[in-house]
Design a protein around this motif. Structure first.
Motif, mmCIF file in Angstrom:
data_model
loop_
_atom_site.group_PDB
_atom_site.id
_atom_site.type_symbol
_atom_site.label_atom_id
_atom_site.label_comp_id
_atom_site.label_asym_id
_atom_site.label_seq_id
_atom_site.Cartn_x
_atom_site.Cartn_y
_atom_site.Cartn_z
ATOM 1 N N UNK A 145 0.823 -1.215 0.000
ATOM 2 C CA UNK A 145 0.000 0.000 0.000
ATOM 3 C C UNK A 145 0.847 1.249 0.000
ATOM 4 N N UNK A 146 0.691 2.017 -1.084
ATOM 5 C CA UNK A 146 1.375 3.312 -1.167
ATOM 6 C C UNK A 146 0.377 4.377 -0.696
ATOM 7 N N UNK A 147 0.874 5.436 -0.089
ATOM 8 C CA UNK A 147 -0.032 6.520 0.288
ATOM 9 C C UNK A 147 0.653 7.864 0.097
ATOM 10 N N UNK A 148 -0.147 8.898 0.198
ATOM 11 C CA UNK A 148 0.341 10.269 0.063
ATOM 12 C C UNK A 148 0.391 10.820 1.493
ATOM 13 N N UNK B 19 -5.861 -4.340 7.365
ATOM 14 C CA UNK B 19 -5.470 -3.161 6.582
ATOM 15 C C UNK B 19 -6.029 -1.883 7.206
ATOM 16 N N UNK C 12 -6.038 9.083 -0.277
ATOM 17 C CA UNK C 12 -4.987 8.738 -1.244
ATOM 18 C C UNK C 12 -4.117 7.544 -0.830
ATOM 19 N N UNK C 13 -4.651 6.360 -1.135
ATOM 20 C CA UNK C 13 -3.939 5.086 -0.946
ATOM 21 C C UNK C 13 -4.068 4.304 -2.247
ATOM 22 N N UNK C 14 -3.035 3.551 -2.572
ATOM 23 C CA UNK C 14 -3.064 2.715 -3.780
ATOM 24 C C UNK C 14 -2.484 1.349 -3.446
ATOM 25 N N UNK C 15 -3.206 0.292 -3.887
ATOM 26 C CA UNK C 15 -2.764 -1.073 -3.596
ATOM 27 C C UNK C 15 -2.067 -1.680 -4.803
ATOM 28 N N UNK C 16 -0.953 -2.325 -4.517
ATOM 29 C CA UNK C 16 -0.242 -3.059 -5.559
ATOM 30 C C UNK C 16 -0.183 -4.519 -5.130
ATOM 31 N N UNK D 199 -0.891 -2.934 -10.198
ATOM 32 C CA UNK D 199 -1.716 -2.023 -9.409
ATOM 33 C C UNK D 199 -3.163 -2.463 -9.466
ATOM 34 N N UNK D 200 -3.821 -2.428 -8.327
ATOM 35 C CA UNK D 200 -5.246 -2.756 -8.261
ATOM 36 C C UNK D 200 -6.021 -1.637 -8.967
ATOM 37 N N UNK D 201 -6.992 -2.030 -9.787
ATOM 38 C CA UNK D 201 -7.795 -1.050 -10.522
ATOM 39 C C UNK D 201 -9.000 -0.662 -9.659
ATOM 40 N N UNK D 202 -9.264 0.632 -9.581
ATOM 41 C CA UNK D 202 -10.402 1.112 -8.782
ATOM 42 C C UNK D 202 -11.698 0.551 -9.351
#
Lengths: 155, 88
Positions: free
Chosen positions: A53-56, A95, A124-128, A139-142
């Motif tokens: 999980x990437x975040x800003x 999570x 702003x979180x993105x899952x890989x 990358x997981x697609x929204x």
């Protein structure tokens, strides 16, 4: 209406649901309901090694804070706790945690549901996904469904 | 008037396609909105063009608040570009 106590953390380490729930309810004699939601990492039929999980940093806390304010303004809550992890998370691990407390159950259920819907689409979180077969992480697609879910609250 | 300096941050696959997490640029003449910044960056090289190939899917934050593509950059110090979010 008294102000809801908000606890908000974005962290790499795991959290303890029981400890968080206890700290929201300890000594509070006006809490009639606590609703806790925990999101876990699935193994995707055994194919997933881990999620990354990437975040800003900064914006994540700011956006979650805004969502907590919106929830507090909409429902009579006594407390809200939101914890979202980042970094690598294995299947079966936690999570995200949302706990809402209130005098009555409806507000607590709805506020927790509202927060999860908006966390998914505006924090702003993105899952890989890292697969067990060693293929390139993807990358997981929204999901469009997640956007649909948030629209329920705008009616 | 000299151009103003602006910090740009990229996340998730945008960061990977562009090959950097952040940079500071001098805002070029004629670039007044987030959408114009996307067009200008896309014209600079293939990495940016690839990252922004579907500009409608890109999410934008100005000083850490969600913003639309036509939002003005005049009073902004940091722009962030990222894919639709997948947290929770």
């Amino acid at each position: 209406m008294s102000q809801a106590t908000v606890t908000l953390r974005v962290q790499e380490q795991d959290f303890d649901q029981a400890v968080e729930l206890a700290s929201l309810t300890a000594g509070k004699t006006n809490v009639g309901a606590a609703v806790a939601f925990v999101g876990y990492c699935r193994d995707e039929e055994g194919t997933l090694n881990c999620l990354e999980l990437e975040h800003f940093p900064g914006m994540a806390e700011k956006q979650i804070g805004t969502l907590c304010k919106k929830a507090s303004a909409r429902w009579p809550l006594s407390g809200l706790t939101v914890i979202h992890r980042h970094g690598k998370i294995k299947p079966g691990e936690q999570i995200v945690l949302v706990i809402a407390t209130s005098r009555h159950r409806r507000a607590a259920f709805e506020a927790a549901d509202f927060l999860m819907d908006y966390l998914k689409t505006s924090a702003p979180f993105w899952k890989k996904e890292h697969k067990k077969d060693g293929s390139n992480p993807s990358w997981v697609v929204a999901k469009a469904q997640d956007d649909q879910d948030t629209l329920r609250w705008e009616k | 008037m000299s151009g103003k300096s602006i910090k740009i941050r990229y996340f998730a696959w945008l960061r990977e396609r562009i090959g950097k997490a952040e940079e500071t640029i001098t805002l070029p003449q004629g670039v007044a909105t987030a959408a114009q910044l996307i067009s200008w960056l896309s014209a600079t090289d293939e990495g940016y063009a690839y990252a922004f190939e579907e500009p409608d899917t890109i999410r934008i934050a100005l000083d850490q608040e969600h913003a639309e593509a036509d939002a003005a950059l005049a009073d902004i110090s940091e722009v962030a570009f990222f894919p639709p979010m997948t947290g929770g």
